[in-house]
Design a protein around this motif. Sequence first.
Motif, short mmCIF file in Angstrom:
data_model
loop_
_atom_site.label_atom_id
_atom_site.label_comp_id
_atom_site.label_asym_id
_atom_site.label_seq_id
_atom_site.Cartn_x
_atom_site.Cartn_y
_atom_site.Cartn_z
N VAL A 225 7.09 -14.68 -33.37
CA VAL A 225 6.11 -13.75 -32.70
C VAL A 225 4.97 -14.59 -32.26
N ALA A 226 4.35 -15.50 -33.36
CA ALA A 226 3.11 -15.89 -33.19
C ALA A 226 3.21 -17.14 -31.83
N GLN A 227 4.47 -17.47 -31.99
CA GLN A 227 4.69 -18.61 -30.67
C GLN A 227 4.98 -17.84 -29.39
N ALA A 228 5.40 -16.73 -29.36
CA ALA A 228 5.54 -15.94 -28.20
C ALA A 228 4.29 -15.40 -27.67
N GLU A 229 3.37 -14.95 -28.71
CA GLU A 229 2.13 -14.49 -28.42
C GLU A 229 1.38 -15.83 -27.62
#
Length: 380
Positions: free
Chosen positions: A168-172
């Motif tokens: 999720v952090a990478q996508a954000e």
Amino acid sequence: MKGKGKGQYFLLIFLILISMLATGCGKEKELVKESALTVNTAPAVKCDIAKSMRYSGMVRGHNEVYITPKMPARVTAIHVQPGQRVRAGQLLLSLDSKDLNVAVKQAEAALAGARAAQVANELSLENARKNFERNEELHKAGAISDSQFEAEKLRYESLNSGAVAASVAQAEAALASLQNQMENCNLTSPIDGIVGSINLSLGETASPQMPAAIVTDTGELEIELLVSEAEVSYIKMGSAVDVSIEAASEKPFTGQVKSVSVVPDPVKRSYAVKVSLPNPEGLIKSGMFAEARVDTQSKKDVLAIPVNAVVPKSGRQVVYVLEMKDKENRAREVEVETGIKNENYIEISKGLKPGQEIITRGNTLVSDGTLVRVVAGGSK
């Protein structure tokens, strides 16, 4: 009679010769008569004097910003024109962002998928936690084997590893990067000021190697002067500076020394002196050529005369003083020692007294003892 006639004839010739000689002597006497040379004079006076130097430089805005695109892209819109006043944050140019729009939508979809997976993982994690705690109690009671307990423990730890949260952090981060690139497609002014130039045309491709626009604050300008090491020690912060900018006005402007560098330029070995220049009427434009006159040395209450009154002569410095002699004005040569000077006056440290009349015009034509006549504006 003949003898008498000859005597009279010779007497007549003698008288004519005497007359001619008398006339010739009179003419010679008239030719050597001394004539007065016309001069101007000025008194030696006590005054304050400052030595000044002239330096040239380019006028720049006190706060001048070169706006450079962070990525190559085609210009799709120009929202301002040179000379237009803008506010901080105002849009100047727009760059093509179609491809980025698509990439942003894809990143938003990837983020939504990652967040959905995170929700599903949290549900599975809660279920795995309960199973793990129950199986841990059963394992302690010997109701299940070691392998069954280890398998349940591995499942729980796998779901609790944080891999889904990292996705999720990478996508954000990917979405934020693309959104930042989208913002970079809008070139805005970072300051309040005036648009100095727009260096791109509609349809051209902006380059990170070239400024797309220049915005400058022309309410207060500055000029950077390069001063030699021999003069920089005499320039003081806050001192007034006369600035001539022919492109803006025939009259000089008044600036002020804003800063004096303590480290020289490594190549030119000159020191940078910055002069601030108010521009309330907006007459001066950034980039104009300026000539600044800066006071370097000053003395108070010194004896001074007009600078053109001093004549170099055989390695000496002399002036010609007006002196009355036999009811006639004559030039008297006086050797002097000089000090600092400016465009109008020069300090006399030795050789003169206050009030003495000094020949200022015609002094290159006279010599010691020359008869002179003082014209209007000088002493008589």
